[in-house]
Write a protein that holds these residues in place. Structure first.
Motif, PDB file in Angstrom:
ATOM      1  N   ALA A   1     -11.201  34.777  53.465  1.00 49.90           N
ATOM      2  CA  ALA A   1      -9.939  35.524  53.568  1.00 49.90           C
ATOM      3  C   ALA A   1      -9.879  36.175  54.933  1.00 49.90           C
ATOM      4  O   ALA A   1     -10.905  36.322  55.617  1.00 49.90           O
ATOM      5  CB  ALA A   1      -9.836  36.576  52.461  1.00 49.90           C
ATOM      6  N   SER A   2      -8.691  36.570  55.348  1.00 48.57           N
ATOM      7  CA  SER A   2      -8.537  37.207  56.652  1.00 48.57           C
ATOM      8  C   SER A   2      -8.999  38.660  56.574  1.00 48.57           C
ATOM      9  O   SER A   2      -8.922  39.295  55.515  1.00 48.57           O
ATOM     10  CB  SER A   2      -7.078  37.151  57.102  1.00 48.57           C
ATOM     11  N   PRO A   3      -9.483  39.220  57.687  1.00 48.35           N
ATOM     12  CA  PRO A   3      -9.869  40.635  57.695  1.00 48.35           C
ATOM     13  C   PRO A   3      -8.726  41.551  57.278  1.00 48.35           C
ATOM     14  O   PRO A   3      -8.940  42.548  56.573  1.00 48.35           O
ATOM     15  CB  PRO A   3     -10.292  40.872  59.148  1.00 48.35           C
ATOM     16  N   ALA A   4      -7.506  41.230  57.705  1.00 48.22           N
ATOM     17  CA  ALA A   4      -6.354  42.066  57.357  1.00 48.22           C
ATOM     18  C   ALA A   4      -6.121  42.072  55.853  1.00 48.22           C
ATOM     19  O   ALA A   4      -5.835  43.126  55.262  1.00 48.22           O
ATOM     20  CB  ALA A   4      -5.107  41.563  58.089  1.00 48.22           C
ATOM     21  N   TYR A   5      -6.235  40.900  55.220  1.00 51.26           N
ATOM     22  CA  TYR A   5      -6.042  40.852  53.771  1.00 51.26           C
ATOM     23  C   TYR A   5      -7.128  41.653  53.056  1.00 51.26           C
ATOM     24  O   TYR A   5      -6.847  42.411  52.125  1.00 51.26           O
ATOM     25  CB  TYR A   5      -6.058  39.404  53.268  1.00 51.26           C
ATOM     26  N   LEU A   6      -8.395  41.503  53.482  1.00 55.10           N
ATOM     27  CA  LEU A   6      -9.496  42.203  52.821  1.00 55.10           C
ATOM     28  C   LEU A   6      -9.388  43.712  53.002  1.00 55.10           C
ATOM     29  O   LEU A   6      -9.731  44.482  52.105  1.00 55.10           O
ATOM     30  CB  LEU A   6     -10.834  41.679  53.351  1.00 55.10           C
ATOM     31  N   GLU A   7      -8.890  44.146  54.164  1.00 57.56           N
ATOM     32  CA  GLU A   7      -8.692  45.583  54.382  1.00 57.56           C
ATOM     33  C   GLU A   7      -7.620  46.122  53.443  1.00 57.56           C
ATOM     34  O   GLU A   7      -7.709  47.240  52.936  1.00 57.56           O
ATOM     35  CB  GLU A   7      -8.312  45.837  55.845  1.00 57.56           C
TER      36      GLU A   7
ATOM     37  N   GLU B   1     -14.122  26.973  62.372  1.00 59.99           N
ATOM     38  CA  GLU B   1     -13.571  27.479  63.631  1.00 59.99           C
ATOM     39  C   GLU B   1     -13.044  28.905  63.468  1.00 59.99           C
ATOM     40  O   GLU B   1     -13.270  29.776  64.326  1.00 59.99           O
ATOM     41  CB  GLU B   1     -12.450  26.549  64.100  1.00 59.99           C
ATOM     42  N   PHE B   2     -12.369  29.181  62.364  1.00 56.69           N
ATOM     43  CA  PHE B   2     -11.787  30.499  62.139  1.00 56.69           C
ATOM     44  C   PHE B   2     -12.855  31.523  61.747  1.00 56.69           C
ATOM     45  O   PHE B   2     -12.731  32.700  62.064  1.00 56.69           O
ATOM     46  CB  PHE B   2     -10.715  30.408  61.058  1.00 56.69           C
ATOM     47  N   LEU B   3     -13.914  31.075  61.072  1.00 57.81           N
ATOM     48  CA  LEU B   3     -15.021  31.972  60.760  1.00 57.81           C
ATOM     49  C   LEU B   3     -15.731  32.414  62.035  1.00 57.81           C
ATOM     50  O   LEU B   3     -16.071  33.589  62.200  1.00 57.81           O
ATOM     51  CB  LEU B   3     -16.006  31.280  59.806  1.00 57.81           C
ATOM     52  N   ARG B   4     -15.934  31.469  62.950  1.00 56.39           N
ATOM     53  CA  ARG B   4     -16.592  31.809  64.219  1.00 56.39           C
ATOM     54  C   ARG B   4     -15.737  32.770  65.037  1.00 56.39           C
ATOM     55  O   ARG B   4     -16.260  33.666  65.706  1.00 56.39           O
ATOM     56  CB  ARG B   4     -16.880  30.535  65.029  1.00 56.39           C
ATOM     57  N   ALA B   5     -14.426  32.581  65.000  1.00 56.39           N
ATOM     58  CA  ALA B   5     -13.524  33.408  65.802  1.00 56.39           C
ATOM     59  C   ALA B   5     -13.230  34.762  65.157  1.00 56.39           C
ATOM     60  O   ALA B   5     -12.609  35.623  65.786  1.00 56.39           O
ATOM     61  CB  ALA B   5     -12.214  32.657  66.043  1.00 56.39           C
TER      62      ALA B   5
END
Length: 298
Positions: free
Chosen positions: A169-175, A249-253
């Motif tokens: 999940a994206s950091p924004a969603y988890l926050e 790719e998105f996990l690394r970034a």
């Protein structure tokens, strides 16, 4: 009764397997009309009708099915005998047509095709990437790629990659929604469902120690493409159960984060498959050998 030649039997097997004079003629390198005449001559020589012909289709008769069933193992032995001299020929040429889901096609491009280009530079690999299930024989493909569990038992299957899954999940969603600490917590989250080619929803699999569970997750968004599932997670639409390869790719970034680390998530075993009753062309045999040597983990 005059005994049919090997070329006559190969011609019959090609037409019976492809259900098409045109496709069989392309495989054998001859004109469809020539092939049709050859098959009629074979039927006259044997004194039995082997093929039902209409303007739109061709299919084996009951006698044709019986002959094809007995011919399969013999032609396979013949093919193996010819393969024994392949190393002395010095070259393998030809075109192989493969059908694969888009994720599997990406793995082939990454792990298998570079080795094919190095070892068999004169082989052309023609890949059609589509996720829906098809009849690879009826569509004129030499082979297909699917998860091992989805391959029919009458096919020869060669595993070449293990695809690991993870909840991301994206950091924004988890926050905004919080970090799930157990699979049961996903019931309180927006999740991104995965619809399989057959229409049913993919069940999310989890394992920890001796505890195993499978969850039916419909989700606020349902997609039939694993790449789009990852894109939806990056956009903050919820938690996705996605292949690590597609999300790497998105996990690394930092655009995605993996959750539920202490729960082992599913692994799919991808396999190359092809009919067991057909003669395997040297180019396809070379591809199979290269795929077997890869055994990639993604």
């Amino acid at each position: 009764m005059a005994r049919p030649s090997l070329s006559d039997l190969l011609a019959f097997a090609a037409v019976a397997n492809h259900r098409s004079f045109r496709r069989a003629a392309d495989e054998l390198g001859m004109a469809p009309s020539t092939l049709s005449h050859a098959l009629r001559a074979l039927e006259e020589r044997l004194g039995v009708r082997l093929l039902h012909r209409t303007t739109r289709s061709v299919a084996p008769t009951e006698a044709g099915y019986r002959l094809l069933e007995r011919l399969g193992p013999a032609l396979e032995l013949f093919d193996h005998a010819l393969e024994a001299v392949t190393p002395y020929q010095g070259r393998v040429t030809g075109t192989i047509r493969l059908n694969a889901p888009r994720l599997a096609a990406a793995l082939l491009v990454r792990d298998v095709l570079p080795l094919m280009a190095e070892r068999f530079p004169e082989v052309i690999v023609d890949i059609v990437a589509e996720d829906r299930l098809i009849d690879v024989v009826g569509r004129g493909f030499d082979a297909g790629v699917r998860p091992m569990s989805m391959i029919a038992q009458d096919m020869v299957a060669v595993a070449f990659a293990s695809v690991r899954y993870a909840c991301v999940a994206s950091p924004a969603y988890l926050e905004r929604a919080g970090v799930p600490s157990s699979p049961e917590d996903l019931a309180r989250h927006r999740c991104i469902g995965h619809r399989l080619p057959g229409g049913r929803l993919y069940r999310w699999e989890f394992e920890r120690h001796d505890e195993r569970m499978e969850l039916d997750i419909a989700g606020g968004v349902i997609l039939d493409d694993e790449g789009l599932m990852v894109d939806a997670a990056v956009a903050g639409l919820g938690v996705a159960y996605a292949p690590v390869f597609a999300a790497a790719e998105f996990l690394r970034a930092g655009a995605l984060q993996q959750v539920l680390f202490d729960w082992t998530q599913g692994v799919d075993r991808l396999a190359l498959y092809y009919p067991g009753h057909r003669t395997v062309p040297p180019a396809l045999r070379a591809f199979v050998d290269v795929a077997k040597s890869v055994d990639a983990l993604s």
